[in-house]
Motif scaffolding. Structure first.
Motif, PDB file in Angstrom:
ATOM      1  N   SER A 253       1.271  11.435  -4.445  1.00 11.89           N
ATOM      2  CA  SER A 253       0.533  10.780  -3.816  1.00 11.89           C
ATOM      3  C   SER A 253       0.997  10.174  -2.372  1.00 11.89           C
ATOM      4  O   SER A 253       2.349   9.879  -2.365  1.00 11.89           O
ATOM      5  N   PRO A 254       0.299   9.756  -1.437  1.00  9.45           N
ATOM      6  CA  PRO A 254       0.855   8.834  -0.268  1.00  9.45           C
ATOM      7  C   PRO A 254       1.557   7.572  -0.938  1.00  9.45           C
ATOM      8  O   PRO A 254       1.093   7.046  -1.858  1.00  9.45           O
ATOM      9  N   GLU A 255       2.568   7.365  -0.208  1.00  9.10           N
ATOM     10  CA  GLU A 255       3.657   6.377  -0.800  1.00  9.10           C
ATOM     11  C   GLU A 255       3.362   5.097   0.391  1.00  9.10           C
ATOM     12  O   GLU A 255       3.311   5.425   1.403  1.00  9.10           O
ATOM     13  N   THR A 256       3.724   4.005  -0.095  1.00 11.27           N
ATOM     14  CA  THR A 256       3.552   2.793   0.864  1.00 11.27           C
ATOM     15  C   THR A 256       4.611   2.927   1.670  1.00 11.27           C
ATOM     16  O   THR A 256       5.891   3.146   1.523  1.00 11.27           O
ATOM     17  N   CYS A 257       4.276   2.760   3.008  1.00 12.68           N
ATOM     18  CA  CYS A 257       5.319   2.943   4.161  1.00 12.68           C
ATOM     19  C   CYS A 257       6.514   1.836   3.885  1.00 12.68           C
ATOM     20  O   CYS A 257       6.179   0.551   3.869  1.00 12.68           O
ATOM     21  N   ALA A 258       7.844   2.032   3.886  1.00 10.53           N
ATOM     22  CA  ALA A 258       8.738   1.070   3.928  1.00 10.53           C
ATOM     23  C   ALA A 258       8.894   0.319   4.892  1.00 10.53           C
ATOM     24  O   ALA A 258       9.275  -0.883   4.947  1.00 10.53           O
ATOM     25  N   THR A 259       8.572   0.872   6.150  1.00 11.00           N
ATOM     26  CA  THR A 259       9.000   0.116   7.285  1.00 11.00           C
ATOM     27  C   THR A 259       7.786  -1.194   7.691  1.00 11.00           C
ATOM     28  O   THR A 259       8.183  -2.200   7.932  1.00 11.00           O
ATOM     29  N   CYS A 260       6.647  -0.713   7.107  1.00  7.95           N
ATOM     30  CA  CYS A 260       5.626  -1.796   7.568  1.00  7.95           C
ATOM     31  C   CYS A 260       4.940  -2.424   6.182  1.00  7.95           C
ATOM     32  O   CYS A 260       4.083  -3.131   6.151  1.00  7.95           O
TER      33      CYS A 260
END
Ligand SMILES: [Zn+2]
Ligand SMILES: [Zn+2]
Length: 387
Positions: free
Chosen positions: A169-176
């Protein structure tokens, strides 16, 4: 108001410069006087603002034409920066011209949404579809549901729109960290300025797809077909557009689907002529029918109606069958219509000897000529059709 400025001179172009030349010239001036390159330089700041003001006017063909004709007075207060440099905010310059600053490598100020208070992440929106539908008067009278096979982007059946390979599943973006934006602090002549811009890693979505669905390449949509049912309300007319929300192209990553706009076309009826919601029928009587009276049938949308013709009915008489026209459609201002029967009388184009004799006899009768009062009555009636 400051004295008249020459916007062309400010940008260093001549009056006949093309939109492209103006854009290029502005870019050059903006780079030269950009506050990041000239920290603390008041004159550069002023020149930078002036150039933005000039570009704001000259890039817009309408404003430019007004400026050419009336000078700065012609464009003041007409939106944009209002012409005066005092009223200009440096943040406005960056956000308004993000198309230029974006590719100048200076990093616009809030070029994504124009504000620093953005809360929600952007959702993708699917495109709209346009189609035409031809309807008979009968369909228009009752309203109709039409089915169409529509080619459009549909939600990917394999990943159900997520864009992920099965099991992921989509993963939380590490940058933002899922917010979809990043905050940038920048030193400028205004002090430290914080601005928000879309996260460069996830493009503002807040999530990233690590394992892309192979069918849709991570987009969550594929081209496909769908049977779409479209309900057309009763009473529509040629040229109207019925909007069907949510039936257009599916959007990337389960965003908001587009709409279908249906343009209505009306099939002409063989007998009935539409006038707003009235339907006009031209009834052709024979001379004996008009003279002696009769009962005749006229077409309606749903079948036929019998009407009585009084003896001595004059051509041009309009008989109204109340409420037998088209129904009112919400929001279009026409009431329920009538069928209007216009009486005409058929004149035979050739006669047998005996018919000719009968007409010759009739011609002698005084009854065939209207008295002045009857003539007047007929004329008044005729006039009333035009009021
Ligand atoms: Zn997929
Ligand atoms: Zn991100």
């Amino acid at each position: 108001m400051a004295e008249e400025k020459d916007y062309y001179k400010i940008l260093g172009v001549d009056k006949a410069a093309s939109a492209d030349e103006i854009k290029r010239a502005y870019k050059k001036v903006a780079i030269k006087y950009h506050p990041d390159r000239n920290p603390g330089d008041k004159e550069a700041e002023e020149k930078f603002k002036e150039a933005a003001e000039a570009y704001d006017v000259l890039r817009d063909p309408e404003k430019r034409a007004r400026y050419d004709q009336f000078g700065a007075a012609g464009v003041n207060g007409a939106g944009g920066f209002g012409g005066g440099t005092q009223g200009m905010d440096i943040n406005d310059i960056f956000s308004h011209f993000s198309d230029i600053f974006g590719d100048m490598g200076f990093g616009g100020f809030g070029g994504f949404s124009g504000g620093t208070h953005r809360q929600s992440r952007p959702r993708y929106k699917g495109g709209d579809l346009r189609m035409k539908v031809k309807l008979s008067l009968q369909e228009i009278a009752t309203g109709v549901t039409k089915k169409f096979k529509v080619r459009k982007n549909v939600v990917c059946p394999y990943c159900h729109g997520t864009g992920c390979e099965e099991g992921y599943s989509p993963e939380t973006c590490a940058t933002c960290h899922g917010s979809g934006y990043v905050v940038r602090s920048q030193r400028s002549f205004l002090g430290m300025v914080q601005s928000q811009e879309p996260c460069p890693t996830c493009g503002g979505e807040g999530t990233v797809i690590t394992h892309k669905c192979k069918h849709c390449h991570g987009e969550g949509i594929v081209s496909g077909e769908e049977i779409v049912e479209i309900k057309i309300p009763a009473g529509v007319a040629e040229g109207m557009v019925v909007n069907v929300p949510g039936k257009g192209h599916a959007a990337k990553h389960n965003g908001v689907p587009g709409d279908i706009q249906v343009l209505i076309e009306e099939e002409p009826h063989p007998d009935l002529i539409r006038d707003e919601n009235d339907l006009i029928y031209n009834l052709l009587l024979t001379i004996p029918q008009a003279v002696l009276g009769d009962t005749v049938e006229v077409p309606t949308i749903t079948g036929r109606a019998r009407i009585k013709i009084e003896p001595g009915t004059q051509p041009g008489t309009a008989l109204r069958l109340r409420g037998k026209g088209l129904p009112a459609v919400k929001g279009y201002g026409y009431g329920t219509g009538d069928i209007v029967v216009n009486i005409s009388v058929y004149m035979p184009e050739s006669l047998s000897a005996s018919e000719r004799h009968a007409f010759e006899e009739m011609k002698k009768s005084g009854n065939m000529t209207p008295s002045p009062s009857i003539k007047d009555k007929i004329f008044k009636k005729f006039r009333s059709y035009f009021n």
